[in-house]
Design a protein around this motif. Sequence first.
Motif, PDB file in Angstrom:
ATOM      1  N   PHE A  28      11.711 -14.861  -6.402  1.00  0.00           N
ATOM      2  CA  PHE A  28      11.189 -16.319  -6.368  1.00  0.00           C
ATOM      3  C   PHE A  28      12.188 -17.220  -7.138  1.00  0.00           C
ATOM      4  N   PHE A  29      12.233 -18.541  -6.873  1.00  0.00           N
ATOM      5  CA  PHE A  29      12.722 -19.573  -7.836  1.00  0.00           C
ATOM      6  C   PHE A  29      11.799 -20.029  -8.695  1.00  0.00           C
ATOM      7  N   TYR A  30      12.389 -20.339  -9.879  1.00  0.00           N
ATOM      8  CA  TYR A  30      11.873 -21.462 -10.654  1.00  0.00           C
ATOM      9  C   TYR A  30      12.547 -22.752 -10.320  1.00  0.00           C
ATOM     10  N   PHE A  31      11.671 -24.006 -10.039  1.00  0.00           N
ATOM     11  CA  PHE A  31      12.239 -25.194  -9.817  1.00  0.00           C
ATOM     12  C   PHE A  31      11.430 -26.002 -11.164  1.00  0.00           C
ATOM     13  N   VAL A  32      12.728 -26.324 -11.982  1.00  0.00           N
ATOM     14  CA  VAL A  32      12.334 -26.767 -13.532  1.00  0.00           C
ATOM     15  C   VAL A  32      12.898 -28.260 -13.527  1.00  0.00           C
ATOM     16  N   GLN A  33      11.951 -28.903 -13.965  1.00  0.00           N
ATOM     17  CA  GLN A  33      12.049 -30.494 -13.966  1.00  0.00           C
ATOM     18  C   GLN A  33      11.766 -30.724 -15.599  1.00  0.00           C
ATOM     19  N   LEU A  63      17.341 -24.757 -10.413  1.00  0.00           N
ATOM     20  CA  LEU A  63      16.626 -24.020  -9.477  1.00  0.00           C
ATOM     21  C   LEU A  63      17.069 -22.645  -9.922  1.00  0.00           C
ATOM     22  N   TRP A  64      16.366 -21.737 -10.580  1.00  0.00           N
ATOM     23  CA  TRP A  64      16.570 -20.332 -10.904  1.00  0.00           C
ATOM     24  C   TRP A  64      16.045 -19.303 -10.489  1.00  0.00           C
ATOM     25  N   PRO A  65      16.875 -18.377  -9.637  1.00  0.00           N
ATOM     26  CA  PRO A  65      16.425 -17.175  -9.182  1.00  0.00           C
ATOM     27  C   PRO A  65      15.652 -16.214 -10.248  1.00  0.00           C
ATOM     28  N   ASN A  66      14.429 -15.746  -9.873  1.00  0.00           N
ATOM     29  CA  ASN A  66      13.786 -14.855 -10.846  1.00  0.00           C
ATOM     30  C   ASN A  66      13.171 -13.697 -10.207  1.00  0.00           C
ATOM     31  N   TYR A  67      12.763 -12.721 -11.034  1.00  0.00           N
ATOM     32  CA  TYR A  67      12.186 -11.434 -10.593  1.00  0.00           C
ATOM     33  C   TYR A  67      10.564 -11.633 -11.134  1.00  0.00           C
ATOM     34  N   ASN A  68       9.569 -11.061 -10.441  1.00  0.00           N
ATOM     35  CA  ASN A  68       8.339 -10.984 -10.595  1.00  0.00           C
ATOM     36  C   ASN A  68       7.913 -10.314 -12.083  1.00  0.00           C
ATOM     37  N   ASP A  69       8.867  -9.484 -12.578  1.00  0.00           N
ATOM     38  CA  ASP A  69       8.448  -9.214 -13.844  1.00  0.00           C
ATOM     39  C   ASP A  69       8.964 -10.154 -15.215  1.00  0.00           C
ATOM     40  N   THR A 177      -0.704 -23.794  -9.745  1.00  0.00           N
ATOM     41  CA  THR A 177      -0.528 -23.909 -11.104  1.00  0.00           C
ATOM     42  C   THR A 177       0.773 -23.842 -11.461  1.00  0.00           C
ATOM     43  N   PRO A 178       1.184 -25.051 -12.505  1.00  0.00           N
ATOM     44  CA  PRO A 178       2.553 -25.028 -12.901  1.00  0.00           C
ATOM     45  C   PRO A 178       2.695 -24.461 -14.343  1.00  0.00           C
ATOM     46  N   GLY A 179       3.848 -24.139 -14.581  1.00  0.00           N
ATOM     47  CA  GLY A 179       4.190 -23.820 -15.864  1.00  0.00           C
ATOM     48  C   GLY A 179       4.420 -24.698 -16.873  1.00  0.00           C
ATOM     49  N   ILE A 180       4.015 -25.010 -18.051  1.00  0.00           N
ATOM     50  CA  ILE A 180       4.235 -26.021 -18.801  1.00  0.00           C
ATOM     51  C   ILE A 180       5.127 -25.774 -20.027  1.00  0.00           C
ATOM     52  N   GLU A 181       6.174 -26.252 -20.188  1.00  0.00           N
ATOM     53  CA  GLU A 181       7.046 -26.034 -21.591  1.00  0.00           C
ATOM     54  C   GLU A 181       6.874 -27.234 -22.361  1.00  0.00           C
ATOM     55  N   CYS A 209       2.996 -19.141  -8.726  1.00  0.00           N
ATOM     56  CA  CYS A 209       3.855 -18.253  -9.626  1.00  0.00           C
ATOM     57  C   CYS A 209       3.464 -16.928  -9.793  1.00  0.00           C
ATOM     58  N   PRO A 210       4.178 -15.827  -9.596  1.00  0.00           N
ATOM     59  CA  PRO A 210       4.161 -14.585  -9.913  1.00  0.00           C
ATOM     60  C   PRO A 210       3.922 -14.231 -11.609  1.00  0.00           C
ATOM     61  N   ILE A 211       4.621 -15.017 -12.301  1.00  0.00           N
ATOM     62  CA  ILE A 211       4.455 -14.985 -13.728  1.00  0.00           C
ATOM     63  C   ILE A 211       4.961 -16.438 -14.172  1.00  0.00           C
TER      64      ILE A 211
END
Length: 226
Positions: A28-33, A63-69, A177-181, A209-211
Amino acid sequence: MKSIHPILVQILIIQFLAALCVSQDFDFFYFVQQWPGSYCDTKQSCCYPATGKPASDFSIHGLWPNYNDGSYPSNCDPNSPLDSSEISDLTSRMQRSWPSLSCPSSDGLKFWSHEWQKHGTCSESVLDQHGYFQSTLNLQNKANLLQILRNAGIQPNGGFYSLDSIKDALTQGIGYTPGIECNVDKSGNSQLYQIYLCVDTSASNFIQCPILPSSRCSSRIEFPSF
């Protein structure tokens, strides 16, 4: 049987590993703003781009490719530097939506080149250079984060809001659900910095999000003005 020269063996291994990396699968991708007010309100500070102060809105980080782990591929194809002519029709949009706030002030090309080289090259099996940046800009249009937060009474006015209220507002507005940093301002306060949304491997649709990334946020966080 005639042996293969050691140097030739090394070349073949390098070519094999390079091809393997270019065709790297991802989940999947993380789309980060990011919120520019939080980027600038740190001890590191910021520099406005050559085009002037950006709009008071969330801007694209990448836009960052990611693995489920939780791991991710990076720098998959060193032989594919960004060709600015490939994205010339997108440049004006990118200057507005994807500005660089790092110092010294710049036109953004170095920032975009970094994002392509580190992350974009790992999705070349799906997106070419133009497609990578076009898809990212389209995703931003699909998720108007600032308007969603304002509709919930959460304003970038230097006030403090509960982390849960921010997450709930975004979840209702986007459907996932988003991730918040968070990062820390000059006074040591935790503040809303980046929002992560997950996207399918076509870079077209938001998904659950898988993670989620580590938030590094307090239970109440500041939403600084910009």
